[in-house]
Design a protein around this motif. Structure first.
Motif, PDB file in Angstrom:
ATOM      1  N   ASP A 259     -19.436 -74.002 -17.197  1.00 28.53           N
ATOM      2  CA  ASP A 259     -19.775 -75.330 -16.688  1.00 28.53           C
ATOM      3  C   ASP A 259     -20.834 -75.988 -17.572  1.00 28.53           C
ATOM      4  O   ASP A 259     -20.761 -77.194 -17.859  1.00 28.53           O
TER       5      ASP A 259
ATOM      6  N   LEU B 135     -14.227 -81.055 -15.723  1.00 24.92           N
ATOM      7  CA  LEU B 135     -13.254 -80.105 -15.204  1.00 24.92           C
ATOM      8  C   LEU B 135     -12.576 -80.697 -13.972  1.00 24.92           C
ATOM      9  O   LEU B 135     -13.246 -81.236 -13.082  1.00 24.92           O
ATOM     10  N   ASN B 136     -11.259 -80.600 -13.923  1.00 28.48           N
ATOM     11  CA  ASN B 136     -10.518 -81.073 -12.752  1.00 28.48           C
ATOM     12  C   ASN B 136     -10.515 -79.932 -11.724  1.00 28.48           C
ATOM     13  O   ASN B 136      -9.746 -78.985 -11.827  1.00 28.48           O
ATOM     14  N   TYR B 137     -11.380 -80.039 -10.736  1.00 29.15           N
ATOM     15  CA  TYR B 137     -11.537 -78.963  -9.751  1.00 29.15           C
ATOM     16  C   TYR B 137     -10.284 -78.794  -8.889  1.00 29.15           C
ATOM     17  O   TYR B 137     -10.000 -77.690  -8.426  1.00 29.15           O
ATOM     18  N   ASN B 138      -9.548 -79.883  -8.676  1.00 31.08           N
ATOM     19  CA  ASN B 138      -8.336 -79.803  -7.851  1.00 31.08           C
ATOM     20  C   ASN B 138      -7.219 -79.026  -8.544  1.00 31.08           C
ATOM     21  O   ASN B 138      -6.312 -78.519  -7.885  1.00 31.08           O
TER      22      ASN B 138
ATOM     23  N   THR C 232      -7.895 -76.460 -10.599  1.00 30.16           N
ATOM     24  CA  THR C 232      -8.477 -75.183 -11.002  1.00 30.16           C
ATOM     25  C   THR C 232      -8.313 -74.173  -9.873  1.00 30.16           C
ATOM     26  O   THR C 232      -8.694 -74.457  -8.731  1.00 30.16           O
TER      27      THR C 232
ATOM     28  N   ILE D 119     -17.760 -73.216  -8.864  1.00 31.83           N
ATOM     29  CA  ILE D 119     -18.167 -73.879 -10.097  1.00 31.83           C
ATOM     30  C   ILE D 119     -18.845 -75.187  -9.726  1.00 31.83           C
ATOM     31  O   ILE D 119     -18.242 -76.044  -9.079  1.00 31.83           O
ATOM     32  N   ASN D 120     -20.122 -75.296 -10.090  1.00 36.08           N
ATOM     33  CA  ASN D 120     -20.882 -76.522  -9.837  1.00 36.08           C
ATOM     34  C   ASN D 120     -20.783 -76.949  -8.365  1.00 36.08           C
ATOM     35  O   ASN D 120     -20.489 -78.100  -8.052  1.00 36.08           O
TER      36      ASN D 120
ATOM     37  N   HIS E 217     -18.523 -76.387  -6.293  1.00 34.04           N
ATOM     38  CA  HIS E 217     -17.155 -76.607  -5.849  1.00 34.04           C
ATOM     39  C   HIS E 217     -16.475 -75.254  -5.627  1.00 34.04           C
ATOM     40  O   HIS E 217     -16.438 -74.411  -6.533  1.00 34.04           O
ATOM     41  N   ASN E 218     -15.958 -75.039  -4.418  1.00 32.38           N
ATOM     42  CA  ASN E 218     -15.223 -73.811  -4.139  1.00 32.38           C
ATOM     43  C   ASN E 218     -13.847 -73.875  -4.794  1.00 32.38           C
ATOM     44  O   ASN E 218     -13.097 -74.833  -4.582  1.00 32.38           O
ATOM     45  N   ILE E 219     -13.532 -72.849  -5.579  1.00 32.07           N
ATOM     46  CA  ILE E 219     -12.234 -72.781  -6.251  1.00 32.07           C
ATOM     47  C   ILE E 219     -11.271 -72.019  -5.346  1.00 32.07           C
ATOM     48  O   ILE E 219     -11.596 -70.937  -4.847  1.00 32.07           O
TER      49      ILE E 219
END
Length: 294
Positions: free
Chosen positions: A77, A87-90, A92, A111-112, A114-116
């Motif tokens: 990150d 980064l496109n979290y959706n 990932t 990540i940052n 955001h729950n993956i």
């Protein structure tokens, strides 16, 4: 420099200070040059395919793995931010590959803030990976494509000749069977069997004459039976390995007999490789075992 043209109207040229023009030949190369040092920024094993990045890490302890993965993702990150990339979290996801029973919800990847989301199946470069590496989802996908192709062949056989049908086979069936077969071709017989049946069906449609065994049909059409297609793919891989045509990642993948037996013997002078001793069925399906065998 870049401009916009609509019909006969064209804007003035403006200088591009960053980014690359979409669709140009050099854009992918420039992008890869821009991001190629991301592989050195963390302890992940990283694979790059244009802007599609996969990172891998292994550990026998799930808790240690979770902690390490999240720490290393902080480095990723940080690298993205430093290089002005988002980064496109959706899009990932993460997947755990394990033979043990586990609760996916207990493994957290962040990540940052955001729950993956965890996934049991993921598509990567046209191949469906599942968390048990059984290859069942990918085989099911190929089966769907082969079923459609067999339907097309069944309709075309009334209007055209076997040579033309073979061309259709080579366009609609062979690419799906051959693509990445080095990875999924060692799946269990029960998993592969539907593809073998569909391939046999296609061969009978192309060559309906009663000329004997199914093997003779394959030989007559000069088409490889699916298990032989896999063996051929492994053989080509081993040929590339012996001639040092592969990536340096495979330099120490196999063990040459000469590194084990120091006295001169016939096997050590013919580039033979050491065949590892395996007891599990998964071990016998590994490339390290099948490659030297073939």
């Amino acid at each position: 420099m870049q401009c916009t043209k609509i019909g006969s109207f064209k804007s003035s040229y403006k200088r591009i200070s960053c980014g690359v023009p979409q669709g140009s030949v050099i854009s992918p190369l420039l992008f890869l040059i821009y991001i190629n040092d991301i592989t050195k920024d963390s302890s992940f094993h990283t694979t790059l395919f244009a802007d599609d990045i996969n990172v891998h890490m292994s550990n026998s302890c799930s808790n240690v793995l979770q902690t390490t993965v999240n720490l290393e993702l902080c480095k990723i990150d940080h690298w993205l931010r430093a290089n002005k990339l988002s980064l496109n979290y959706n899009k990932t996801n993460f997947m755990q590959l394990t033979s043990r029973k586990h609760n996916p919800a207990s493994f957290k990847v962040i990540i940052n803030n955001h729950n993956i989301s965890p996934e049991d199946n993921l598509k990567y470069v046209g191949v469906l990976l599942d968390n048990k590496l059984s290859w069942k989802p990918h085989v099911q996908k190929v089966k769907t494509q082969l079923s459609r192709a067999c339907g097309i062949l069944s309709k075309l056989k009334h209007y055209t000749s076997p040579p033309v049908l073979k061309v259709v086979h080579n366009s609609l069936i062979h690419p799906y069977l051959n693509y990445s077969i080095l990875n999924w071709g060692h799946a269990s017989n029960a998993t592969i069997q539907p593809l073998i049946k569909l391939q046999n069906k296609a061969i009978k449609i192309i060559n309906p004459t009663n000329m004997g065994s199914l093997e003779e049909h394959f030989q007559h059409l000069n088409i490889l039976y699916l298990p032989k297609l896999y063996s051929f793919s492994v053989g080509k891989f081993m040929h590339s390995y012996h001639n040092k045509l592969l990536s340096n990642h495979f330099d120490e993948y196999f063990i040459p007999l000469s590194s084990i037996y120091y006295h001169s013997t016939r096997p050590t002078t013919s580039k033979n490789l050491f065949l590892p001793r395996v007891n599990s069925s998964s071990g016998k399906c590994s490339l390290k075992f099948i490659g030297p065998n073939i």
